[in-house]
Design an enzyme around this catalytic site. Sequence first.
Site, PDB file in Angstrom:
ATOM      1  N   CYS A   1     -10.022  50.368  -6.934  1.00 46.47           N
ATOM      2  CA  CYS A   1      -8.779  49.640  -7.149  1.00 46.47           C
ATOM      3  C   CYS A   1      -7.490  50.466  -7.133  1.00 46.47           C
ATOM      4  O   CYS A   1      -6.573  50.155  -6.378  1.00 46.47           O
ATOM      5  CB  CYS A   1      -8.862  48.811  -8.415  1.00 46.47           C
ATOM      6  SG  CYS A   1      -9.739  49.603  -9.754  1.00 46.47           S
TER       7      CYS A   1
ATOM      8  N   HIS B   1      -2.064  49.389 -12.290  1.00 43.75           N
ATOM      9  CA  HIS B   1      -3.107  50.379 -12.016  1.00 43.75           C
ATOM     10  C   HIS B   1      -2.644  51.633 -11.270  1.00 43.75           C
ATOM     11  O   HIS B   1      -3.452  52.348 -10.705  1.00 43.75           O
ATOM     12  CB  HIS B   1      -4.285  49.726 -11.259  1.00 43.75           C
ATOM     13  CG  HIS B   1      -5.596  50.087 -11.905  1.00 43.75           C
ATOM     14  ND1 HIS B   1      -6.813  49.760 -11.375  1.00 43.75           N
ATOM     15  CD2 HIS B   1      -5.851  50.757 -13.053  1.00 43.75           C
ATOM     16  CE1 HIS B   1      -7.769  50.209 -12.158  1.00 43.75           C
ATOM     17  NE2 HIS B   1      -7.212  50.806 -13.180  1.00 43.75           N
TER      18      HIS B   1
END
Lengths: 519, 519
Positions: free
Chosen positions: B76, B139
């Site tokens: 991710c 993230h």
Amino acid sequence: MARSLAIKCIFLAFLLLFCSTHSICAKPNIIIMMMDDMGWGDLGVLGQPAKETPNLDQMAAEGVLMPDFYSANPLCSPARAALLTGRLPIRNGIYTTNEHARNAYIPQFVVGGIQDNEILLPELLKTAGYKSKIIGKWHLGHQPQYLPLQHGFDEFFGSPNCHFGPYNDKGTPNIPVYRDGEMAGRYYEDFIITPTGESNLTQLYIQEALTFIDNQHKANTPFLLYWVPDAVHQPLYASKAYLGTSQRGLYGDAVRELDDGVGQILDRVTQLGIAKNTFAFFTSDNGGATYARVQGGSNGPFLCGKETTFEGGMREPAIAWWPGTIKPGQISHQLGSIMDLFTTALNIAGIKPPSDRIIDGTDLLPNLINGTVNINKPIFYYRGNEMMAIRIGLYKAHYWTWTNSIKEFDKGVDFCRGENVVGVMTHEQMNHTDSPLLFHLGRDPGEKYLIGNTTEEYKGVMPGIMAVVSDHKKKLIPGEPQLNMCDGSVQNWAPPGCEKLGDCLPVPPSHPHKCVWNH
Amino acid sequence: MARSLAIKCIFLAFLLLFCSTHSICAKPNIIIMMMDDMGWGDLGVLGQPAKETPNLDQMAAEGVLMPDFYSANPLCSPARAALLTGRLPIRNGIYTTNEHARNAYIPQFVVGGIQDNEILLPELLKTAGYKSKIIGKWHLGHQPQYLPLQHGFDEFFGSPNCHFGPYNDKGTPNIPVYRDGEMAGRYYEDFIITPTGESNLTQLYIQEALTFIDNQHKANTPFLLYWVPDAVHQPLYASKAYLGTSQRGLYGDAVRELDDGVGQILDRVTQLGIAKNTFAFFTSDNGGATYARVQGGSNGPFLCGKETTFEGGMREPAIAWWPGTIKPGQISHQLGSIMDLFTTALNIAGIKPPSDRIIDGTDLLPNLINGTVNINKPIFYYRGNEMMAIRIGLYKAHYWTWTNSIKEFDKGVDFCRGENVVGVMTHEQMNHTDSPLLFHLGRDPGEKYLIGNTTEEYKGVMPGIMAVVSDHKKKLIPGEPQLNMCDGSVQNWAPPGCEKLGDCLPVPPSHPHKCVWNH
């Protein structure tokens, strides 16, 4: 009372008069298009990355897609027998008892075929005035008594067996192609498939279909068109215009040509103005052949392929189409089977199914038209004489597991190429009857995550499944197995009509023996 | 000449005047919707048997489906960094060099994050008057200097890290949820996810998106909406109204809610009359997590999943939508990458990409609008600091193979659940650079049938691929790796705004150490 009856009679008489001249009262036409070894994942609408089936995708957009539709067997002859009789192969006889749980079919050295006491769909449709034609592969027996015209079909263009070959006509004759009751030639001699896979056979099959539809339309006759081309079965073939056009190689070329064929057939029906009076269904006879190395069909997210009772072996692409009657763009999660096409077709024609025997097929029309789902309907996964697995709702329980023997596997025959679900894909025939292997096909369509037999879920689900299996087995009366005996002399040496073509071959002496089925 | 110039000037002045009051000249809005661990095979239109994504299927019917679209990484953080910078993680720094070919991401004990010298999409869009909002998971670093508002976003609602937890706030603090520059609470304390997976977070994320769209519409401001909800990432969650509604369990419940969200967002744009001025794109950050046992996404027919550079790890669902500009119902086999969204978005906004660095993304608009395909465009499959594989056209060559170590595998971590392609799925890092493993993804999307290195096909294809790889490696200047160092003290103990909420936790002493990346 009498007056009411008289009114009814007058109304009926009027209706009969009216119907004799108006197509609105005509029996609906039925088109069943079944592919050969095409996999669930070969359709764009079912996730083939190449997305090369625009006509089938369009058919789905105009009809009902059934993602939970099944064959009745992971191999061709039993599947085809099941479709045309509405009965499991173990009932209609197209199976073997030579060994336990063996797949068998009808290559030309098999003695047996579909028996006279089985009632086939075209035989019943004939009683309602239908004309029926099979175009493509029959596969229910090649001896004269087993051919399509002996079992209700009015016309036949295609072959009784697979188009394997070429043979040298010594130990094995080339397979005949029939026009109706007589052979019209042989594969590789008169109907060419080149070593590179070029052949115009699918074009012939498309043209035959269009002409048949035209003719029945002109004659105002309701029809069954059973379109079963075999271009995606080994050895693959496609017409010159399609060769090299697919991302997927020759297999994809063949798929593209068949997809175009489906489009042409539905277009013709539409152009003739009879679409609203035509029920069409598309499916395949078993899963993609993953052992055919790279040139086999795709079973999408499902486990293994043809020859197995995992989802990849028996889950089939399925689309129902009936403009005006079936709403466009629907998805039905009704569990369905090719045997349902028998019962559904009969209902469409206004005929009751035979009541003297168990019919496994059920009528899909309520599901297709009203969107209802019968959640109790089971799917049985048979391999030869054994019920290997059952699905009810989203649960599937394996009573037996087997891919193939380690001996065959070591020879390179792999029905589960690149897959390995430990303890589930077994190379021995494993009996799990006391504690079946349970999967939830909604969460886990790939049969990778076993539901442990100590879980609450397992304990909650299995008793209901076991009750259905117990009832099924109690009522089961197996038919006389037709695929036990083989004999080189029963091959297509001298098919009907061979004299006219000067193509009769000498029939060798008979040496009947038990067939060997490796899988 | 002078006269012609004067006419042009007058025309331009008129255009500018006109444009200041007419929306027809407004910069198009950009909506990028990226899911978290959703697999290619999770969409109905891409073959999920449950067919539970009617809104995404509709989006595809109204736009362009791209079946050959890729992430830039099977994990991710690097994938997200690649999207927002248009550059491979090895260039933008979101990778590790602690060990060879290791996947790394940004859990809260990682010190690094996106660097100031990287130029992110919203920074560039701001120069053209855009307002940008990220909703969901960021993230790219949770230390204050790495947060979205420091890198071009005007608004932020969501969290900097994954929603793992609950933690006891001793060794590990619960992850904060931010509203813009300050925390609004923490997961499991203020934003609840119950042990059974009930949470209203996706509903909050949908509502945030709709409000943002409404506000920009009212203000007549072009916008970037970066919608990155995380409901299909472990631990899965869905709102009460969706729990138990899917065939697929909790995972499917979450997919259904996200699908509804996509539908609501596109509906809102349509209702506001700005659909023709809005480019929307749907995709996912990496493949479905097959190791998440049954509750992970489906990678359809592709091999393995998240964490691997097989197709299942990096092939993503992808749909482009722009009514009036992009024709409905198209399929594009253009190879695409999430990095292309950077370049495409810039082109839509009329901005040139930075010229002082290599940008990997290319502009997809010609492919989407005109249906052209650039067949020479390569896709690079990186794992950490190593180029594991490359795809050009339909061929994919693996230079390195690795699933994960046998030690991790023996612990039950299986990125290829139920799959086993011998010699291809290796548990050691295997270097095939001298003779890469070649697959044809058209015939063989599942990477099961190796093309032998002695075949004519191999010899014909590999030199061209090797030339591209050689050129790529020659020009590659790796960025400073940001995911090498870890430190418990950098966790979200006291995020900005914690004082107002009385939710600042004591920061432990710093103990920087090299991070351990197992895969």
